[in-house]
Design a protein around this motif. Structure first.
Motif, PDB file in Angstrom:
ATOM      1  N   GLU A  62       0.838  -1.208   0.000  1.00 37.57           N
ATOM      2  CA  GLU A  62       0.000   0.000   0.000  1.00 37.57           C
ATOM      3  C   GLU A  62       0.869   1.253   0.000  1.00 37.57           C
ATOM      4  O   GLU A  62       0.535   2.254  -0.642  1.00 37.57           O
ATOM      5  N   GLN A  63       1.979   1.214   0.732  1.00 32.61           N
ATOM      6  CA  GLN A  63       2.869   2.374   0.750  1.00 32.61           C
ATOM      7  C   GLN A  63       3.493   2.600  -0.617  1.00 32.61           C
ATOM      8  O   GLN A  63       3.650   3.744  -1.059  1.00 32.61           O
ATOM      9  N   TRP A  64       3.849   1.529  -1.312  1.00 37.63           N
ATOM     10  CA  TRP A  64       4.375   1.681  -2.677  1.00 37.63           C
ATOM     11  C   TRP A  64       3.298   2.216  -3.609  1.00 37.63           C
ATOM     12  O   TRP A  64       3.583   3.038  -4.487  1.00 37.63           O
ATOM     13  N   LEU A  65       2.066   1.763  -3.418  1.00 36.21           N
ATOM     14  CA  LEU A  65       0.953   2.303  -4.194  1.00 36.21           C
ATOM     15  C   LEU A  65       0.808   3.803  -3.928  1.00 36.21           C
ATOM     16  O   LEU A  65       0.600   4.594  -4.861  1.00 36.21           O
ATOM     17  N   GLY A  66       0.934   4.207  -2.668  1.00 38.39           N
ATOM     18  CA  GLY A  66       0.874   5.620  -2.329  1.00 38.39           C
ATOM     19  C   GLY A  66       1.989   6.418  -2.979  1.00 38.39           C
ATOM     20  O   GLY A  66       1.786   7.571  -3.403  1.00 38.39           O
ATOM     21  N   ASP A  67       3.172   5.823  -3.084  1.00 33.58           N
ATOM     22  CA  ASP A  67       4.287   6.496  -3.770  1.00 33.58           C
ATOM     23  C   ASP A  67       3.929   6.747  -5.236  1.00 33.58           C
ATOM     24  O   ASP A  67       4.215   7.823  -5.784  1.00 33.58           O
ATOM     25  N   ALA A  68       3.325   5.737  -5.869  1.00 29.19           N
ATOM     26  CA  ALA A  68       2.943   5.887  -7.283  1.00 29.19           C
ATOM     27  C   ALA A  68       1.878   6.968  -7.439  1.00 29.19           C
ATOM     28  O   ALA A  68       1.917   7.768  -8.381  1.00 29.19           O
ATOM     29  N   MET A  69       0.924   6.989  -6.531  1.00 22.83           N
ATOM     30  CA  MET A  69      -0.117   8.016  -6.568  1.00 22.83           C
ATOM     31  C   MET A  69       0.486   9.407  -6.368  1.00 22.83           C
ATOM     32  O   MET A  69       0.133  10.358  -7.075  1.00 22.83           O
ATOM     33  N   ALA A  70       1.397   9.517  -5.399  1.00 28.30           N
ATOM     34  CA  ALA A  70       1.995  10.811  -5.086  1.00 28.30           C
ATOM     35  C   ALA A  70       2.777  11.368  -6.265  1.00 28.30           C
ATOM     36  O   ALA A  70       2.804  12.580  -6.498  1.00 28.30           O
ATOM     37  N   ASP A  71       3.428  10.494  -7.030  1.00 26.90           N
ATOM     38  CA  ASP A  71       4.165  10.943  -8.212  1.00 26.90           C
ATOM     39  C   ASP A  71       3.239  11.653  -9.198  1.00 26.90           C
ATOM     40  O   ASP A  71       3.659  12.571  -9.905  1.00 26.90           O
ATOM     41  N   GLN A  72       1.981  11.228  -9.244  1.00 24.36           N
ATOM     42  CA  GLN A  72       1.008  11.866 -10.130  1.00 24.36           C
ATOM     43  C   GLN A  72       0.464  13.158  -9.518  1.00 24.36           C
ATOM     44  O   GLN A  72       0.426  14.206 -10.158  1.00 24.36           O
ATOM     45  N   ILE A  73       0.058  13.085  -8.262  1.00 30.49           N
ATOM     46  CA  ILE A  73      -0.678  14.185  -7.634  1.00 30.49           C
ATOM     47  C   ILE A  73       0.216  15.346  -7.210  1.00 30.49           C
ATOM     48  O   ILE A  73      -0.149  16.517  -7.360  1.00 30.49           O
ATOM     49  N   GLU A  74       1.401  15.065  -6.678  1.00 27.48           N
ATOM     50  CA  GLU A  74       2.222  16.136  -6.114  1.00 27.48           C
ATOM     51  C   GLU A  74       2.755  17.096  -7.175  1.00 27.48           C
ATOM     52  O   GLU A  74       3.245  18.170  -6.843  1.00 27.48           O
ATOM     53  N   ARG A  75       2.661  16.720  -8.441  1.00 27.19           N
ATOM     54  CA  ARG A  75       3.041  17.644  -9.509  1.00 27.19           C
ATOM     55  C   ARG A  75       2.092  18.841  -9.558  1.00 27.19           C
ATOM     56  O   ARG A  75       2.424  19.878 -10.134  1.00 27.19           O
ATOM     57  N   SER A  76       0.922  18.680  -8.978  1.00 28.35           N
ATOM     58  CA  SER A  76      -0.134  19.674  -9.129  1.00 28.35           C
ATOM     59  C   SER A  76      -0.317  20.556  -7.899  1.00 28.35           C
ATOM     60  O   SER A  76      -1.223  21.387  -7.879  1.00 28.35           O
ATOM     61  N   TYR A  77       0.518  20.381  -6.901  1.00 26.88           N
ATOM     62  CA  TYR A  77       0.389  21.163  -5.675  1.00 26.88           C
ATOM     63  C   TYR A  77       1.750  21.684  -5.229  1.00 26.88           C
ATOM     64  O   TYR A  77       2.779  21.064  -5.497  1.00 26.88           O
TER      65      TYR A  77
END
Length: 290
Positions: A62-77
């Motif tokens: 789940e933490q690795w999944l969160g890393d993948a999600m963050a790579d997408q989302i943190e570009r926008s904030y």
């Protein structure tokens, strides 16, 4: 989906269409020493945390999944990088975690420089709190209620459960491996979701928000915060004016979502056992300076 404290009307640096596409792949939106000990009279919401829905992810995955999600989302904030400013959030999160069942998920709570009153979370313990939300909080208890809510989404494994269902439905995937494997399958899921004509239910559904609110209520109370702070904060910052609707307004569909949400939060407050939670807000010079 990125599960939020409150679904925003717009998102910076992303078109609404692009955010909706990314969201569909992202799994469905604090210092007195006397209050540090968990209150024994407050039961943890174990029924919420022990989900029986299919989940192919371990907590590490789940933490690795969160890393993948963050790579997408943190570009926008614009993430606040100053450790001193984020340290207070970590203190609140640790205090809440001490009141909840043990987990191996490592939580990371950071400020986001945004003029919106909101917060959101991703899989694997990632929580983002908007600066304006903090500025509108009167005390630490109110901030804790929001962080507790986002913890509820994570600890009930809503992201992993949603991603499990989407991987199976769109790609026929029934297992995941190491970090590289999860990154690759997550990217494939994004591509497949762009072509999906029947997207599954949003992670911001009432049921999922209620689950997260339940976890938050018991966590803040057991951690020694004032439970009523949650309802007071929601009522004030979203201009609900104490209105909660009722059977008649529900029937005619005129009860606003914010009013229904306040009604459910107030029910959680009233359901707490006597002596569960503080009776006075947590105030300190440290919070005011922060």
């Amino acid at each position: 989906v990125v599960v939020c404290f409150r679904q925003p009307e717009s998102w910076p640096m992303l078109t609404r269409k692009r955010f909706q596409l990314i969201s569909a792949f992202l799994a469905s939106t604090l210092l007195t020493s006397a209050a540090q000990t968990t209150q024994k009279s407050c039961p943890a919401p174990s029924a919420i945390l022990a989900s029986t829905q299919p989940n192919i992810f371990s907590e590490q995955q789940e933490q690795w999944l969160g890393d993948a999600m963050a790579d997408q989302i943190e570009r926008s904030y614009k993430i606040v990088q100053d450790p001193a400013q984020n340290e207070y959030l970590a203190h609140i999160a640790n205090r809440l975690l001490a009141a909840l069942p043990p987990t191996t998920i490592e939580f990371r709570v950071v400020l986001v420089d945004s003029p919106s009153v909101n917060a959101f979370s991703l899989a694997g313990g990632r929580i983002y709190v908007f600066r304006k939300l903090v500025a509108n909080a009167k005390n630490e208890d109110e901030v804790a209620s929001v962080i507790g809510h986002e913890m509820g989404h994570i600890l009930s494994h809503q992201f992993a459960i949603k991603t499990t269902a989407d991987l199976n439905r769109l790609l026929g995937v029934t297992s995941v491996g190491d970090k590289a494997d999860i990154y690759a399958k997550f990217q494939r899921l994004i591509d497949a979701s762009m072509k999906d004509k029947h997207p599954s239910q949003s992670g911001n559904s009432d049921e999922k928000q209620d689950e997260a609110d339940t976890v938050s209520m018991y966590a803040i109370a057991a951690a020694g915060y004032r439970p009523q702070a949650f309802s007071e904060f929601w009522d004030r910052v979203f201009f609900v004016d104490g209105k909660v609707g009722g059977p008649l307004s529900d029937f005619f569909g005129i009860t606003k979502p914010e009013q229904k949400r306040l009604r459910e939060i107030l029910k959680l407050v009233s359901a707490l056992p006597p002596g569960c939670g503080a009776t006075q807000p947590t105030t300190s010079p440290e919070f005011e300076r922060w």
